[in-house]
Design an enzyme around this catalytic site. Structure first.
Site, mmCIF file in Angstrom:
data_model
loop_
_atom_site.group_PDB
_atom_site.id
_atom_site.type_symbol
_atom_site.label_atom_id
_atom_site.label_comp_id
_atom_site.label_asym_id
_atom_site.label_seq_id
_atom_site.Cartn_x
_atom_site.Cartn_y
_atom_site.Cartn_z
ATOM 1 N N ASP A 54 0.816 -1.214 0.000
ATOM 2 C CA ASP A 54 0.000 0.000 0.000
ATOM 3 C C ASP A 54 0.846 1.258 0.000
ATOM 4 O O ASP A 54 0.500 2.256 -0.634
ATOM 5 C CB ASP A 54 -0.915 0.018 1.233
ATOM 6 C CG ASP A 54 -2.180 -0.794 1.025
ATOM 7 O OD1 ASP A 54 -2.342 -1.352 -0.084
ATOM 8 O OD2 ASP A 54 -2.991 -0.883 1.961
ATOM 9 N N CYS A 160 -8.880 1.723 -10.148
ATOM 10 C CA CYS A 160 -8.321 1.020 -8.987
ATOM 11 C C CYS A 160 -9.226 1.182 -7.779
ATOM 12 O O CYS A 160 -9.526 0.213 -7.068
ATOM 13 C CB CYS A 160 -6.929 1.548 -8.674
ATOM 14 S SG CYS A 160 -5.803 1.414 -10.068
ATOM 15 N N GLU A 233 -3.927 -3.509 -12.263
ATOM 16 C CA GLU A 233 -4.395 -3.780 -10.901
ATOM 17 C C GLU A 233 -4.817 -5.242 -10.767
ATOM 18 O O GLU A 233 -4.576 -5.881 -9.741
ATOM 19 C CB GLU A 233 -5.554 -2.852 -10.560
ATOM 20 C CG GLU A 233 -5.887 -2.802 -9.085
ATOM 21 C CD GLU A 233 -4.721 -2.305 -8.233
ATOM 22 O OE1 GLU A 233 -4.421 -2.961 -7.227
ATOM 23 O OE2 GLU A 233 -4.118 -1.265 -8.573
#
Length: 558
Positions: A54, A160, A233
């Site tokens: 992340d 995303c 993604e």
């Protein structure tokens, strides 16, 4: 741009692109990572590895927003993009605390995965104006140049956020509330929250606003960037390392030497987008119309195109009316409390009798007489398939990890039609089990070689094929269908998949105790069972999908 001529009700470009590519996002549900996560059985190391990435995504988002804010010409847009960036920076700052709230501790050190790098490099290049096919000379100064670059940056971010919002809600829908034992539920709740939905929607709203003044060519670029971001993604999700045994995809869950797969499917409206009987009617009527204009002698008595069309119409109307009456007569007046396979078989025997009589009626009418074999094959070659159907067969038969056979079991009157449909393009020839139209020379006689007329005929062919397999190796059987005639084969396969579940099929099945479960939900249940010590037999359960894309993801992966 033809694909994006807006209509009053189709929403902005962000919504239209999400709808256009949603089938691809749906496939992410069938990745081992998502199925294990939804089942609550995902190894915590795999989860921590994923969320450790992340920080690299957030850093890239912050840089991209900064560039997009500089490019935005409108003060209101600039402020909105700054707010998005502030949210990302806050999350970066609070990431460790947030993960602790979820009940985990991030590792002290992490490295940026190659799949992460591919997306972040793409995003930052896009935000910097390095877009394939776009050329900017010198300094970007005009408001239009600035606006489109800001739109390009947001088009690489929007999918995303929408993807994660979608996936988290789908996962949330299959959690068992009374059990409350999924250790990742707090993370899932975070992505399902109103604040995350508002964040995703704000990005989409900005993309819509910035795209209003773009040309058709520039909207094409937005679509290309959106799609590329979506694919990257999905690649990230697919690339997440999984160390545990999983139930999906089939091609990766069996023996190291490879998976032995026997796949069966119906043809009409399962593979094809049109009914084969209607296609053969068109062939017959067109041939009759040509004959009306031709004085040459024919092998069989002439029938005018108008008369033939009327006969086909009468046959079709009579079939539909009597079929519905037959279905009504075999449905129990009260729902069976348990799965009643024997009762279903007896009911379908009655349907089998009806189907045989219907075929006899077609033969006796003479409508199948005088069709050219060349015309039938040409019609097959031009037949339109359901989106993604042919592609999955190509990949299954070419997969190095799958030892696969594919069998088509169909009521279709002409095997030539089916074989020519599948042989068009580069698809290898499949095993076709159907009725056949006999020829005199190269013209149909009007008779029918009846091999596959009923649910019982399909089941017999299904069982005969399974008996012929090697008995010393493990096989998985998958049957894909969508009609009442497929029910017995669907129930006897290891995995019975109903594509495009109709209200009629659901009603009949449920009256005999059959459960129709979305495939993703079923796989989550199976993954829990696998983690608990072994898969359980679940008699009377069929799995539903909305597209061949889901079947592709389940069998072959993303």
């Amino acid at each position: 741009m033809e694909g994006f001529q807006a209509t009053p009700d189709d929403g902005g470009i962000a919504k239209r692109l999400w709808v256009k590519f949603k089938n691809e996002s749906l496939c992410a549900l069938y990745s081992p990572f998502i199925v294990c996560l939804a089942s609550g059985t995902l190894d915590s190391k795999s989860f921590l590895h994923c969320i450790s990435q992340d920080v690299y995504f957030l850093q890239a988002f912050a840089q991209a927003y900064e560039l997009a804010g500089d490019f935005a010409d409108d003060d209101e847009d600039k402020e909105a993009i700054r707010d998005l960036r502030k949210r990302v920076l806050r999350k970066l700052k609070d990431q460790d605390d947030l993960v602790r709230e979820w009940g985990f501790e991030l590792p002290d050190n992490s490295t940026c995965d190659s799949a992460t790098i591919r997306y972040t490099d793409f995003l930052l290049a896009t935000a910097a104006g390095k877009v394939e096919g776009e050329k900017f000379t010198g300094k970007i100064v005009t408001p239009f140049e600035k606006t489109r670059l800001a739109a390009y940056a947001l088009s690489a971010i929007a999918p995303c956020m929408r993807l994660y919002s979608f996936l988290s809600k789908e996962i949330k829908s299959v959690l068992v509330p009374e059990e409350n034992n999924n250790i990742y539920e707090r993370w899932i709740d975070c992505l399902c929250s109103e604040s995350f939905e508002a964040y995703a929607s704000r990005i989409e709203d900005l993309l819509d606003k910035l795209s209003v003044c773009l040309t058709g060519e520039e909207l094409d670029v937005v679509e290309r960037l959106y799609h590329q971001a979506m694919k990257l993604e999905l690649e990230f999700i697919s690339a997440q390392p999984i160390t545990q045994s999983t139930v999906t995809p089939i091609s990766q869950v069996q023996e190291p030497a490879g998976c032995n797969l026997t796949m069966f499917c119906d043809f009409d409206m399962t593979c094809s987008a049109v009914d084969s009987s209607a296609l053969l009617a068109d062939v017959a009527i067109i041939a009759a119309a040509k004959s009306d204009l031709d004085d040459c002698e024919t092998l069989y008595p002439r029938v005018s195109a108008a008369d033939l069309r009327a006969t086909w119409s009468n046959l079709s109307s009579k079939y539909i009316e009597e079929y519905e009456q037959c279905i009504e007569s075999i449905i129990p007046s009260e729902t069976v409390g348990r799965f009643d396979y024997e009762g279903l078989c007896k009911a379908l025997e009655q349907l089998s009798d009806f189907e045989r009589r219907a075929n006899d009626m077609v033969v006796h009418s003479g409508v199948l007489r005088g069709l050219s074999q060349e015309d039938i094959k040409r019609a097959g070659e031009r037949l339109i398939f359901q989106n993604g159907c042919k592609n999955i067969f190509q990949e299954i038969l070419r997969s190095e990890n799958l030892h696969a056979d594919v069998h088509v079991l169909s009521y279709c009157w002409s095997g030539d039609l089916i074989r020519s449909a599948f042989s068009s393009g580069v698809l290898p020839v499949l095993n076709v089990h159907s009725n056949e139209l006999p020829y005199e020379g190269s013209v149909t006689t009007g008779d029918m070689i009846k091999k596959m007329e009923s649910p019982m005929d399909k089941l017999q062919a299904f069982n005969d094929i399974l008996k012929s397999r090697e008995s010393n190796s493990k096989h998985t059987t998958v049957y894909v269908g969508g009609s009442v005639g497929d029910l017995l084969c669907l129930l006897n396969a290891d995995v019975g998949i109903v594509i495009g579940l109709s209200a009629g099929l659901r009603r009949l099945g449920e009256q005999f105790g059959i459960s129709f479960v979305p495939l993703f939900s079923g796989l989550v249940t199976k993954q829990r069972e696998l983690a608990e010590g072994g898969l359980k037999g679940m008699s009377g359960i069929l799995y539903t999908v909305s597209s061949w894309s889901e079947i592709h993801a389940f069998i072959l992966g993303l």
